[in-house]
Design a protein around this motif. Structure first.
Motif, PDB file in Angstrom:
ATOM      1  N   VAL A  93      43.194 -16.852  28.046  1.00  0.00           N
ATOM      2  CA  VAL A  93      41.833 -16.405  27.731  1.00  0.00           C
ATOM      3  C   VAL A  93      41.868 -15.267  26.717  1.00  0.00           C
ATOM      4  O   VAL A  93      41.142 -15.286  25.711  1.00  0.00           O
ATOM      5  CB  VAL A  93      41.090 -15.964  29.018  1.00  0.00           C
ATOM      6  N   MET A  94      42.714 -14.280  26.957  1.00  0.00           N
ATOM      7  CA  MET A  94      42.764 -13.108  26.073  1.00  0.00           C
ATOM      8  C   MET A  94      43.279 -13.470  24.679  1.00  0.00           C
ATOM      9  O   MET A  94      42.724 -13.023  23.673  1.00  0.00           O
ATOM     10  CB  MET A  94      43.619 -12.006  26.690  1.00  0.00           C
ATOM     11  N   VAL A  95      44.323 -14.274  24.599  1.00  0.00           N
ATOM     12  CA  VAL A  95      44.867 -14.658  23.288  1.00  0.00           C
ATOM     13  C   VAL A  95      43.831 -15.448  22.498  1.00  0.00           C
ATOM     14  O   VAL A  95      43.602 -15.188  21.313  1.00  0.00           O
ATOM     15  CB  VAL A  95      46.181 -15.461  23.446  1.00  0.00           C
ATOM     16  N   PHE A  96      43.185 -16.396  23.149  1.00  0.00           N
ATOM     17  CA  PHE A  96      42.190 -17.184  22.433  1.00  0.00           C
ATOM     18  C   PHE A  96      41.004 -16.324  21.997  1.00  0.00           C
ATOM     19  O   PHE A  96      40.497 -16.476  20.885  1.00  0.00           O
ATOM     20  CB  PHE A  96      41.711 -18.366  23.274  1.00  0.00           C
ATOM     21  N   ALA A  97      40.572 -15.408  22.858  1.00  0.00           N
ATOM     22  CA  ALA A  97      39.460 -14.520  22.497  1.00  0.00           C
ATOM     23  C   ALA A  97      39.834 -13.654  21.298  1.00  0.00           C
ATOM     24  O   ALA A  97      39.050 -13.522  20.346  1.00  0.00           O
ATOM     25  CB  ALA A  97      39.065 -13.654  23.686  1.00  0.00           C
ATOM     26  N   TYR A  98      41.021 -13.077  21.322  1.00  0.00           N
ATOM     27  CA  TYR A  98      41.457 -12.227  20.212  1.00  0.00           C
ATOM     28  C   TYR A  98      41.620 -13.026  18.932  1.00  0.00           C
ATOM     29  O   TYR A  98      41.366 -12.534  17.842  1.00  0.00           O
ATOM     30  CB  TYR A  98      42.743 -11.491  20.568  1.00  0.00           C
TER      31      TYR A  98
ATOM     32  N   SER B  66      34.946  -7.851  23.345  1.00  0.00           N
ATOM     33  CA  SER B  66      34.091  -7.392  24.429  1.00  0.00           C
ATOM     34  C   SER B  66      34.262  -8.310  25.637  1.00  0.00           C
ATOM     35  O   SER B  66      34.230  -9.535  25.517  1.00  0.00           O
ATOM     36  CB  SER B  66      32.626  -7.418  23.972  1.00  0.00           C
ATOM     37  N   SER B  67      34.429  -7.719  26.812  1.00  0.00           N
ATOM     38  CA  SER B  67      34.599  -8.533  28.013  1.00  0.00           C
ATOM     39  C   SER B  67      33.376  -9.400  28.274  1.00  0.00           C
ATOM     40  O   SER B  67      33.501 -10.531  28.742  1.00  0.00           O
ATOM     41  CB  SER B  67      34.906  -7.649  29.226  1.00  0.00           C
ATOM     42  N   ARG B  68      32.205  -8.903  27.953  1.00  0.00           N
ATOM     43  CA  ARG B  68      30.988  -9.716  28.150  1.00  0.00           C
ATOM     44  C   ARG B  68      30.928 -10.877  27.170  1.00  0.00           C
ATOM     45  O   ARG B  68      30.510 -11.974  27.518  1.00  0.00           O
ATOM     46  CB  ARG B  68      29.749  -8.829  28.024  1.00  0.00           C
ATOM     47  N   LYS B  69      31.374 -10.648  25.947  1.00  0.00           N
ATOM     48  CA  LYS B  69      31.395 -11.735  24.963  1.00  0.00           C
ATOM     49  C   LYS B  69      32.479 -12.760  25.300  1.00  0.00           C
ATOM     50  O   LYS B  69      32.294 -13.950  25.100  1.00  0.00           O
ATOM     51  CB  LYS B  69      31.588 -11.178  23.550  1.00  0.00           C
TER      52      LYS B  69
ATOM     53  N   GLU C 281      33.434 -13.437  28.356  1.00  0.00           N
ATOM     54  CA  GLU C 281      32.859 -14.187  29.471  1.00  0.00           C
ATOM     55  C   GLU C 281      31.891 -15.255  28.964  1.00  0.00           C
ATOM     56  O   GLU C 281      31.924 -16.402  29.412  1.00  0.00           O
ATOM     57  CB  GLU C 281      32.125 -13.234  30.424  1.00  0.00           C
ATOM     58  N   LYS C 282      31.060 -14.904  28.022  1.00  0.00           N
ATOM     59  CA  LYS C 282      30.087 -15.855  27.471  1.00  0.00           C
ATOM     60  C   LYS C 282      30.788 -16.994  26.738  1.00  0.00           C
ATOM     61  O   LYS C 282      30.382 -18.131  26.823  1.00  0.00           O
ATOM     62  CB  LYS C 282      29.129 -15.123  26.521  1.00  0.00           C
TER      63      LYS C 282
END
Length: 82
Positions: free
Chosen positions: A63-68, A74-77, A79-80
Motif C-alpha cells: 500500500v505504501m509503495v504504491f501510494a508513494y 496523506s493517510s486520508r488520501k 485510504e481513499k
C-alpha cells in the motif's frame, strides 16, 4: 505471528475477483510481484505477538509503495485511493 487475515483472491459479488478490476499492465501488479519476493524476516521479528492482530506487513508495504509511486502521502488520501 498474529496478523489479520488478508486474501487478495477473495471473492466478491461483482466482479468475482479483484484481479478482474486491475488491468494486466497496471503498475500495481509490478509492486505486488516484487514485494512478494522481499525477505521480511527481520521486520517480522519486531512485531509483538500480544494484542490485537496487525495487518500483514507485506500488505501494508505494498500500500505504501504504491501510494508513494503515485505521489500520495496523506493517510486520508491513501485510504481513499485504496
Amino acid at each position: 505471528m498474529n496478523f489479520k487475515h488478508y486474501n487478495q483472491n477473495q471473492l466478491v459479488l461483482f466482479p468475482y475477483s479483484f484481479e478482474d478490476l486491475i488491468p494486466e499492465n497496471h503498475p500495481v501488479r509490478i509492486v505486488n510481484d516484487i514485494l512478494d519476493k522481499v525477505n521480511i524476516a527481520p521486520l517480522l521479528k519486531v512485531y509483538s505477538r500480544e494484542g490485537n492482530p496487525s495487518y500483514h506487513p507485506v500488505m501494508m508495504l505494498k500500500v505504501m509503495v504504491f501510494a508513494y509511486m503515485n505521489n500520495i502521502y496523506s493517510s486520508r488520501k491513501i485510504e481513499k485511493a485504496m
